[in-house]
Design a protein around this motif. Sequence first.
Motif, short mmCIF file in Angstrom:
data_model
loop_
_atom_site.label_atom_id
_atom_site.label_comp_id
_atom_site.label_asym_id
_atom_site.label_seq_id
_atom_site.Cartn_x
_atom_site.Cartn_y
_atom_site.Cartn_z
N PHE A 78 0.85 -1.19 0.00
CA PHE A 78 0.00 0.00 0.00
C PHE A 78 0.89 1.24 0.00
N LEU A 79 0.55 2.21 -0.84
CA LEU A 79 1.39 3.39 -1.00
C LEU A 79 0.72 4.61 -0.38
N SER A 80 1.46 5.22 0.56
CA SER A 80 0.95 6.40 1.24
C SER A 80 2.12 7.22 1.75
N SER A 81 1.98 8.53 1.71
CA SER A 81 3.05 9.36 2.27
C SER A 81 3.16 9.14 3.78
N LYS A 82 2.17 8.45 4.37
CA LYS A 82 2.21 8.15 5.81
C LYS A 82 2.95 6.84 6.11
N GLY A 83 3.44 6.15 5.11
CA GLY A 83 4.14 4.89 5.32
C GLY A 83 5.41 5.10 6.14
N LEU A 98 -0.04 -3.37 -6.18
CA LEU A 98 0.43 -2.11 -5.59
C LEU A 98 -0.76 -1.17 -5.54
N ILE A 99 -1.13 -0.76 -4.33
CA ILE A 99 -2.40 -0.09 -4.10
C ILE A 99 -2.18 1.41 -3.86
N PHE A 100 -2.86 2.23 -4.64
CA PHE A 100 -2.72 3.68 -4.55
C PHE A 100 -4.06 4.33 -4.22
N GLY A 101 -4.00 5.42 -3.45
CA GLY A 101 -5.22 6.11 -3.02
C GLY A 101 -5.62 7.23 -3.97
N LYS A 102 -6.73 7.88 -3.63
CA LYS A 102 -7.24 8.93 -4.51
C LYS A 102 -6.53 10.26 -4.28
N GLU A 103 -6.63 11.10 -5.29
CA GLU A 103 -5.85 12.34 -5.33
C GLU A 103 -6.14 13.27 -4.15
N SER A 104 -7.40 13.41 -3.75
CA SER A 104 -7.75 14.41 -2.73
C SER A 104 -7.33 14.00 -1.33
N VAL A 105 -7.57 12.75 -0.96
CA VAL A 105 -7.33 12.35 0.44
C VAL A 105 -6.50 11.09 0.59
N GLY A 106 -6.06 10.49 -0.48
CA GLY A 106 -5.24 9.28 -0.36
C GLY A 106 -6.06 8.05 -0.01
N LEU A 107 -5.40 7.08 0.60
CA LEU A 107 -6.08 5.85 1.01
C LEU A 107 -6.97 6.11 2.21
N ALA A 108 -8.09 5.40 2.29
CA ALA A 108 -9.01 5.56 3.42
C ALA A 108 -8.30 5.15 4.71
N LEU A 119 2.70 -0.77 4.48
CA LEU A 119 2.45 0.60 4.01
C LEU A 119 3.79 1.25 3.71
N PHE A 120 3.96 1.72 2.49
CA PHE A 120 5.27 2.23 2.06
C PHE A 120 5.13 3.66 1.55
N LYS A 121 6.16 4.45 1.78
CA LYS A 121 6.18 5.83 1.29
C LYS A 121 7.31 6.03 0.28
N ILE A 122 7.09 6.95 -0.63
CA ILE A 122 8.19 7.45 -1.45
C ILE A 122 8.74 8.64 -0.66
N PRO A 123 9.97 8.60 -0.24
CA PRO A 123 10.45 9.68 0.64
C PRO A 123 10.43 11.03 -0.05
N LEU A 124 10.07 12.05 0.69
CA LEU A 124 10.03 13.43 0.18
C LEU A 124 11.00 14.25 1.02
N TYR A 125 11.73 15.11 0.36
CA TYR A 125 12.84 15.78 1.02
C TYR A 125 12.63 17.29 1.19
N SER A 131 2.87 15.36 -0.65
CA SER A 131 2.69 14.13 -1.43
C SER A 131 3.02 14.42 -2.89
N LEU A 132 3.19 13.35 -3.66
CA LEU A 132 3.44 13.48 -5.10
C LEU A 132 2.14 13.36 -5.87
N ASN A 133 2.16 13.79 -7.11
CA ASN A 133 1.06 13.52 -8.02
C ASN A 133 0.88 12.00 -8.14
N LEU A 134 -0.38 11.56 -8.20
CA LEU A 134 -0.66 10.12 -8.23
C LEU A 134 0.08 9.41 -9.37
N ALA A 135 0.01 9.96 -10.58
CA ALA A 135 0.64 9.28 -11.72
C ALA A 135 2.17 9.21 -11.55
C1 LIG Z 1 -1.97 12.98 -4.32
S1 LIG Z 1 -1.71 11.60 -3.31
C2 LIG Z 1 -2.88 11.81 -1.98
C3 LIG Z 1 -2.59 12.97 -1.10
C4 LIG Z 1 -3.42 12.96 0.16
N1 LIG Z 1 -3.59 14.32 0.61
C5 LIG Z 1 -2.78 12.13 1.26
O1 LIG Z 1 -2.50 12.69 2.31
O2 LIG Z 1 -2.57 10.93 1.09
C6 LIG Z 1 -2.51 10.27 -4.18
C7 LIG Z 1 -1.87 8.94 -3.96
O3 LIG Z 1 -0.55 8.95 -4.53
C8 LIG Z 1 0.31 8.11 -3.78
N2 LIG Z 1 1.39 8.94 -3.25
C9 LIG Z 1 1.61 10.24 -3.47
N3 LIG Z 1 2.72 10.65 -2.84
C10 LIG Z 1 3.22 9.57 -2.20
C11 LIG Z 1 4.36 9.33 -1.38
N4 LIG Z 1 5.23 10.30 -1.08
N5 LIG Z 1 4.55 8.10 -0.91
C12 LIG Z 1 3.71 7.09 -1.22
N6 LIG Z 1 2.61 7.25 -1.98
C13 LIG Z 1 2.37 8.47 -2.47
C14 LIG Z 1 -0.54 7.50 -2.66
O4 LIG Z 1 -1.03 6.25 -3.06
C15 LIG Z 1 -1.67 8.50 -2.53
O5 LIG Z 1 -2.82 7.91 -1.96
#
Ligand SMILES: C[S@@+](CC[C@H](N)C(=O)[O-])C[C@H]1O[C@@H](n2cnc3c(N)ncnc32)[C@H](O)[C@@H]1O
Length: 151
Positions: A78-83, A98-108, A119-125, A131-135
Amino acid sequence: MPLNIVLIEPEIPNNTGNIGRLALGSGSNLHIVKPLGFEITDARLKRAGLDYWQHLSVTYYDNAEAFFNKNQGKNMAFLSSKGAKNHWDIPFEDDMFLIFGKESVGLAPEIIEANTERLFKIPLYSEHVRSLNLANAVSIVIYEGLKGMNP
Ligand SMILES: C[S@@+](CC[C@H](N)C(=O)[O-])C[C@H]1O[C@@H](n2cnc3c(N)ncnc32)[C@H](O)[C@@H]1O
């Protein structure tokens, strides 16, 4: 087909179109969980990738429950910036989901809480980017997974 891209309730057609193109180019299957934030015939979806749509392996689900019921027992990440763990530590394997959430609020929250161990994150610096763009996120993860695989 080695990897499965799962979009839960995508909202922005350009993103889904681009991810469809990426799925085809990377030899991945695409799974789309409804409700969608757009019509599958949306012009923006077409511009971004629908020319390729006929060649794509895409499966639709009515909701998240239907997706999880149908794919019980599959290896998932599962991909989330909270991983807590980084995406390069995902234990990629053939037929992984590989499970991705929606653009506005991410995974439920309930999906996150039930899957904290995978739950895994792509690290942001930068503190200015939450968060990154979904695509973009899908691209990064899929091509990390394809290292060493032959689609
Ligand atoms: C635009 S982001 C959602 C942003 C949302 N506000 C949140 O807090 O999750 C849409 C999806 O892209 C993926 N994503 C974006 N940035 C990510 C990151 N740094 N690490 C992991 N997944 C990421 C996740 O699956 C996320 O649910």
